[in-house]
Design a protein around this motif. Structure first.
Motif, PDB file in Angstrom:
ATOM      1  N   ARG A  72      34.000  44.708  38.238  1.00 23.66           N
ATOM      2  CA  ARG A  72      35.164  43.910  37.854  1.00 23.66           C
ATOM      3  C   ARG A  72      34.811  42.419  37.813  1.00 23.66           C
ATOM      4  O   ARG A  72      33.783  41.998  38.312  1.00 23.66           O
TER       5      ARG A  72
ATOM      6  N   TYR B 252      35.885  38.516  38.978  1.00 23.96           N
ATOM      7  CA  TYR B 252      36.492  37.938  40.176  1.00 23.96           C
ATOM      8  C   TYR B 252      36.796  36.465  39.949  1.00 23.96           C
ATOM      9  O   TYR B 252      36.096  35.782  39.201  1.00 23.96           O
TER      10      TYR B 252
ATOM     11  N   ARG C 251      40.305  36.964  44.122  1.00 20.04           N
ATOM     12  CA  ARG C 251      41.062  38.062  43.526  1.00 20.04           C
ATOM     13  C   ARG C 251      40.174  38.785  42.527  1.00 20.04           C
ATOM     14  O   ARG C 251      39.206  38.223  42.044  1.00 20.04           O
ATOM     15  N   GLN C 252      40.505  40.023  42.208  1.00 22.95           N
ATOM     16  CA  GLN C 252      39.706  40.817  41.280  1.00 22.95           C
ATOM     17  C   GLN C 252      40.523  41.189  40.052  1.00 22.95           C
ATOM     18  O   GLN C 252      41.746  41.260  40.101  1.00 22.95           O
ATOM     19  N   SER C 253      39.809  41.436  38.958  1.00 24.79           N
ATOM     20  CA  SER C 253      40.441  41.832  37.710  1.00 24.79           C
ATOM     21  C   SER C 253      41.122  43.183  37.866  1.00 24.79           C
ATOM     22  O   SER C 253      40.613  44.081  38.533  1.00 24.79           O
TER      23      SER C 253
ATOM     24  N   GLU D 222      44.265  38.910  30.721  1.00 27.75           N
ATOM     25  CA  GLU D 222      43.722  39.352  32.003  1.00 27.75           C
ATOM     26  C   GLU D 222      44.677  39.001  33.128  1.00 27.75           C
ATOM     27  O   GLU D 222      45.252  37.919  33.154  1.00 27.75           O
TER      28      GLU D 222
ATOM     29  N   PHE E  25      44.968  39.391  37.579  1.00 28.08           N
ATOM     30  CA  PHE E  25      44.136  39.597  38.760  1.00 28.08           C
ATOM     31  C   PHE E  25      44.981  40.090  39.915  1.00 28.08           C
ATOM     32  O   PHE E  25      46.162  39.748  40.031  1.00 28.08           O
TER      33      PHE E  25
END
Length: 123
Positions: free
Chosen positions: A64, A66, A88-90, A104, A106
């Motif tokens: 992913r 970030y 945070r992550q996708s 996108e 997150f």
């Protein structure tokens, strides 16, 4: 009074760093970011007289994307910087970004990652 530029050794004689050049500080210490993504770290400010620009990279085993959202950055009297924020992550895997048109979002970090910080002199 104009602020003096840092001195560097060139041709054996110390001279001021040219105005177009920038000094950067790098740290070998990596900061572990736990699940959830909250991070608070104190790193050396090094040679910088003012609060430097902080850059970062995130090392992770996942696939992913970030992001780091910095919520606080303080230059301490002992020449250290205290940085707080959230990684945070996708929500999407990279292959689905083309299908979604690049929109996108997150979410909360669900696996631990390693954060690497870089400081650069500000203009």
């Amino acid at each position: 009074m104009a602020r003096r530029r840092p001195l560097v050794a060139g041709s054996g004689q110390p001279s001021e760093l040219p105005a177009g050049d920038r000094l950067a500080g790098f740290w070998a210490k990596a900061i572990a970011v736990p699940v959830g993504g909250a991070v608070s770290a104190t790193i050396p400010a090094g040679i910088f007289a003012a609060l430097p620009v902080v850059g970062h990279s995130i090392e992770a085993a996942g696939t992913r994307d970030y992001v780091l959202r910095i919520s606080g950055r303080t230059l301490n009297a002992d020449k250290t910087i205290t940085l707080t924020g959230v990684v945070r992550q996708s929500r999407m895997l990279p292959g689905t970004l083309l299908v979604s048109g690049g929109n996108e979002t997150f979410e909360t970090l669900t696996s631990a990652v390693t954060l690497h910080l870089v400081a650069m002199e500000s203009d």
